[in-house]
Design a protein around this motif. Sequence first.
Motif, PDB file in Angstrom:
ATOM      1  N   ILE A 233       0.843  -1.201   0.000  1.00  0.00           N
ATOM      2  CA  ILE A 233       0.000   0.000   0.000  1.00  0.00           C
ATOM      3  C   ILE A 233       0.877   1.249   0.000  1.00  0.00           C
ATOM      4  CG2 ILE A 233      -1.793   1.264   1.251  1.00  0.00           C
ATOM      5  CD1 ILE A 233      -2.734  -1.454   2.363  1.00  0.00           C
ATOM      6  N   VAL A 234       1.972   1.222   0.744  1.00  0.00           N
ATOM      7  CA  VAL A 234       2.927   2.339   0.685  1.00  0.00           C
ATOM      8  C   VAL A 234       3.455   2.482  -0.742  1.00  0.00           C
ATOM      9  CG1 VAL A 234       5.103   3.280   1.554  1.00  0.00           C
ATOM     10  CG2 VAL A 234       3.572   2.049   3.115  1.00  0.00           C
ATOM     11  N   ARG A 235       3.763   1.343  -1.367  1.00  0.00           N
ATOM     12  CA  ARG A 235       4.259   1.383  -2.741  1.00  0.00           C
ATOM     13  C   ARG A 235       3.245   2.024  -3.685  1.00  0.00           C
ATOM     14  NH1 ARG A 235       4.670  -3.924  -6.305  1.00  0.00           N
ATOM     15  NH2 ARG A 235       2.492  -3.265  -6.583  1.00  0.00           N
ATOM     16  N   SER A 236       1.955   1.755  -3.470  1.00  0.00           N
ATOM     17  CA  SER A 236       0.922   2.362  -4.307  1.00  0.00           C
ATOM     18  C   SER A 236       0.969   3.878  -4.218  1.00  0.00           C
ATOM     19  CB  SER A 236      -0.465   1.852  -3.891  1.00  0.00           C
ATOM     20  OG  SER A 236      -0.623   0.490  -4.214  1.00  0.00           O
ATOM     21  N   LEU A 237       1.203   4.409  -3.030  1.00  0.00           N
ATOM     22  CA  LEU A 237       1.325   5.863  -2.868  1.00  0.00           C
ATOM     23  C   LEU A 237       2.500   6.399  -3.670  1.00  0.00           C
ATOM     24  CD1 LEU A 237       0.732   6.627   0.927  1.00  0.00           C
ATOM     25  CD2 LEU A 237      -0.707   7.318  -0.997  1.00  0.00           C
ATOM     26  N   LEU A 238       3.622   5.691  -3.598  1.00  0.00           N
ATOM     27  CA  LEU A 238       4.829   6.170  -4.266  1.00  0.00           C
ATOM     28  C   LEU A 238       4.747   6.003  -5.781  1.00  0.00           C
ATOM     29  CD1 LEU A 238       7.547   4.762  -1.830  1.00  0.00           C
ATOM     30  CD2 LEU A 238       6.404   6.984  -1.799  1.00  0.00           C
ATOM     31  N   THR A 239       3.954   5.043  -6.241  1.00  0.00           N
ATOM     32  CA  THR A 239       3.825   4.809  -7.674  1.00  0.00           C
ATOM     33  C   THR A 239       2.870   5.800  -8.321  1.00  0.00           C
ATOM     34  OG1 THR A 239       4.218   2.443  -7.328  1.00  0.00           O
ATOM     35  CG2 THR A 239       3.247   3.094  -9.429  1.00  0.00           C
ATOM     36  N   ALA A 240       1.697   5.961  -7.720  1.00  0.00           N
ATOM     37  CA  ALA A 240       0.631   6.748  -8.357  1.00  0.00           C
ATOM     38  C   ALA A 240       0.493   8.154  -7.792  1.00  0.00           C
ATOM     39  CB  ALA A 240      -0.697   6.007  -8.211  1.00  0.00           C
ATOM     40  N   GLY A 241       1.247   8.487  -6.753  1.00  0.00           N
ATOM     41  CA  GLY A 241       1.030   9.763  -6.085  1.00  0.00           C
ATOM     42  C   GLY A 241       1.902  10.900  -6.563  1.00  0.00           C
ATOM     43  N   VAL A 242       2.812  10.640  -7.494  1.00  0.00           N
ATOM     44  CA  VAL A 242       3.736  11.693  -7.918  1.00  0.00           C
ATOM     45  C   VAL A 242       3.541  12.036  -9.399  1.00  0.00           C
ATOM     46  CG1 VAL A 242       6.142  12.425  -8.050  1.00  0.00           C
ATOM     47  CG2 VAL A 242       5.402  10.943  -6.180  1.00  0.00           C
ATOM     48  N   ASP A 243       3.791  11.073 -10.292  1.00  0.00           N
ATOM     49  CA  ASP A 243       3.743  11.356 -11.737  1.00  0.00           C
ATOM     50  C   ASP A 243       2.401  11.920 -12.166  1.00  0.00           C
ATOM     51  OD1 ASP A 243       6.176   9.570 -13.377  1.00  0.00           O
ATOM     52  OD2 ASP A 243       5.797   9.197 -11.264  1.00  0.00           O
ATOM     53  N   THR A 244       1.313  11.344 -11.663  1.00  0.00           N
ATOM     54  CA  THR A 244      -0.006  11.811 -12.077  1.00  0.00           C
ATOM     55  C   THR A 244      -0.246  13.253 -11.644  1.00  0.00           C
ATOM     56  OG1 THR A 244      -0.879  10.750 -10.081  1.00  0.00           O
ATOM     57  CG2 THR A 244      -1.046   9.523 -12.152  1.00  0.00           C
ATOM     58  N   THR A 245       0.179  13.590 -10.427  1.00  0.00           N
ATOM     59  CA  THR A 245       0.004  14.966  -9.953  1.00  0.00           C
ATOM     60  C   THR A 245       0.913  15.922 -10.705  1.00  0.00           C
ATOM     61  OG1 THR A 245      -0.533  14.100  -7.754  1.00  0.00           O
ATOM     62  CG2 THR A 245      -0.006  16.441  -7.915  1.00  0.00           C
ATOM     63  N   VAL A 246       2.141  15.514 -10.950  1.00  0.00           N
ATOM     64  CA  VAL A 246       3.062  16.341 -11.733  1.00  0.00           C
ATOM     65  C   VAL A 246       2.430  16.700 -13.077  1.00  0.00           C
ATOM     66  CG1 VAL A 246       5.232  16.297 -13.020  1.00  0.00           C
ATOM     67  CG2 VAL A 246       5.187  15.556 -10.631  1.00  0.00           C
ATOM     68  N   ASN A 247       1.861  15.719 -13.748  1.00  0.00           N
ATOM     69  CA  ASN A 247       1.280  15.974 -15.059  1.00  0.00           C
ATOM     70  C   ASN A 247      -0.036  16.738 -14.977  1.00  0.00           C
ATOM     71  OD1 ASN A 247       3.274  14.723 -16.829  1.00  0.00           O
ATOM     72  ND2 ASN A 247       2.714  12.837 -15.814  1.00  0.00           N
ATOM     73  N   GLY A 248      -0.774  16.565 -13.894  1.00  0.00           N
ATOM     74  CA  GLY A 248      -1.962  17.380 -13.691  1.00  0.00           C
ATOM     75  C   GLY A 248      -1.614  18.844 -13.489  1.00  0.00           C
ATOM     76  N   LEU A 249      -0.565  19.105 -12.713  1.00  0.00           N
ATOM     77  CA  LEU A 249      -0.118  20.490 -12.501  1.00  0.00           C
ATOM     78  C   LEU A 249       0.423  21.088 -13.789  1.00  0.00           C
ATOM     79  CD1 LEU A 249       1.670  20.216  -9.037  1.00  0.00           C
ATOM     80  CD2 LEU A 249      -0.546  21.247  -9.525  1.00  0.00           C
ATOM     81  N   ALA A 250       1.171  20.304 -14.555  1.00  0.00           N
ATOM     82  CA  ALA A 250       1.667  20.799 -15.839  1.00  0.00           C
ATOM     83  C   ALA A 250       0.501  21.124 -16.758  1.00  0.00           C
ATOM     84  CB  ALA A 250       2.591  19.767 -16.482  1.00  0.00           C
ATOM     85  N   ALA A 251      -0.538  20.292 -16.720  1.00  0.00           N
ATOM     86  CA  ALA A 251      -1.706  20.524 -17.567  1.00  0.00           C
ATOM     87  C   ALA A 251      -2.381  21.844 -17.224  1.00  0.00           C
ATOM     88  CB  ALA A 251      -2.699  19.370 -17.425  1.00  0.00           C
ATOM     89  N   VAL A 252      -2.552  22.121 -15.940  1.00  0.00           N
ATOM     90  CA  VAL A 252      -3.265  23.352 -15.569  1.00  0.00           C
ATOM     91  C   VAL A 252      -2.411  24.581 -15.849  1.00  0.00           C
ATOM     92  CG1 VAL A 252      -2.620  23.471 -13.103  1.00  0.00           C
ATOM     93  CG2 VAL A 252      -4.856  24.306 -13.857  1.00  0.00           C
ATOM     94  N   LEU A 253      -1.093  24.487 -15.677  1.00  0.00           N
ATOM     95  CA  LEU A 253      -0.221  25.619 -16.000  1.00  0.00           C
ATOM     96  C   LEU A 253      -0.193  25.869 -17.505  1.00  0.00           C
ATOM     97  CD1 LEU A 253       2.697  24.857 -13.525  1.00  0.00           C
ATOM     98  CD2 LEU A 253       1.011  26.694 -13.328  1.00  0.00           C
TER      99      LEU A 253
END
Length: 401
Positions: A233-253
Amino acid sequence: MTTTAALDIPVSQADPFALDVLENPLQLQEDLREAGPVVYLERYGVYAMGRYEQVHTALTDWQGFQSAAGVGLSNFRYENPWRPPSLLLEADPPHHDAPRLVLSRILGPRTLQKLRSSWLTDAEALVDQVLLRGTEFDAAADLAAAFPLRVFPDAVGLPDAGRENLLPYGDHTFNAFGPPNSLVQRGAGRIGELMDWINAQCARDVLTDDGFGAQIWAAADRGDITYEQAPLIVRSLLTAGVDTTVNGLAAVLFAFAAHPDQWQAVRKNPALARTAFDEAVRWESPVQTFFRTATQDIEIGCTVIPDGQKILMFLGAANRDPRRWENPDRFDLQRDPSGHVGFGMGIHQCVGQHVARLESEALLTALAARVDTIEITGPVHRHLNNTLRSWKSIPVEVTLS
């Protein structure tokens, strides 16, 4: 696009994982939507859905469209996964239930309220640092990637050393949901090393005692999950919790740089920052595709998909389906973007979506207080990934208020 009598559905020779399609997927998405509710992709022997109605149906019907056979092209009924499957993304009830409940509680409103003040302060500090270097910078690297890597690992409880491994590990993981093409080969050389590092970070004694990771291990102490489940479950946070947010922030900018009138709307009303992130996720869909597998012969869109067959859901296509959205190609803060499938839908909907929203709200609020205009100053470069809609660089120049 042709129709085969044996299948009685449109058949496409297109390759959604071809590099030129990943660079610009909009035409293929339109072709799939217009071809019909279900299309057969002959190259990979899978069914595909590009319309909102059918994608939404598949996402919410976990009994008919399972995740446990893998959310990538690989079919776990017949193939061994390259790593232990995610307990959240690649599991269905009842195996999915306890991990999902634990993480939902950990990432709930009380936690986010505690983080809000410190993340706003961190966002202001980052914006100040970037602007001190000048008014021209790379919005993708200097803001969209920098902010999640600044705040999220701390929230999980990771040590400082090695955090640069998070993005390449996530990049390979999301590439591996597609076919074994050049993008997968690009990361294959390092994946053993990256997996060893990621797995080590999931151990209880490596994590701080006050982060999300420690709370997951505490749930194992209470018996809410098993000790074997905790590191996954910790691994799930580290896998899906960074790249997706990075790209979401890039999208809004990127969206604000391309739609200056919408940026002015946020400056006048900072409360629109939350709407802006969801509209950007709808508009650009950082997660473009995911697979499901039919659990039985199942009818959808007047097509029977046979038991055991893979279904490729085009989330990005659904989020621009004119059958669901008015003027879908426009980034518009007057729109209500709720209902988009950029975070999935149903029981597998992204459990960390509110964390991502808070990161975006903090960063946009800090920017709106300092920046009057945002303008793209050169070519925007994509970072190609089999699953994610990503950026390599978004060169911008801003004027300060």
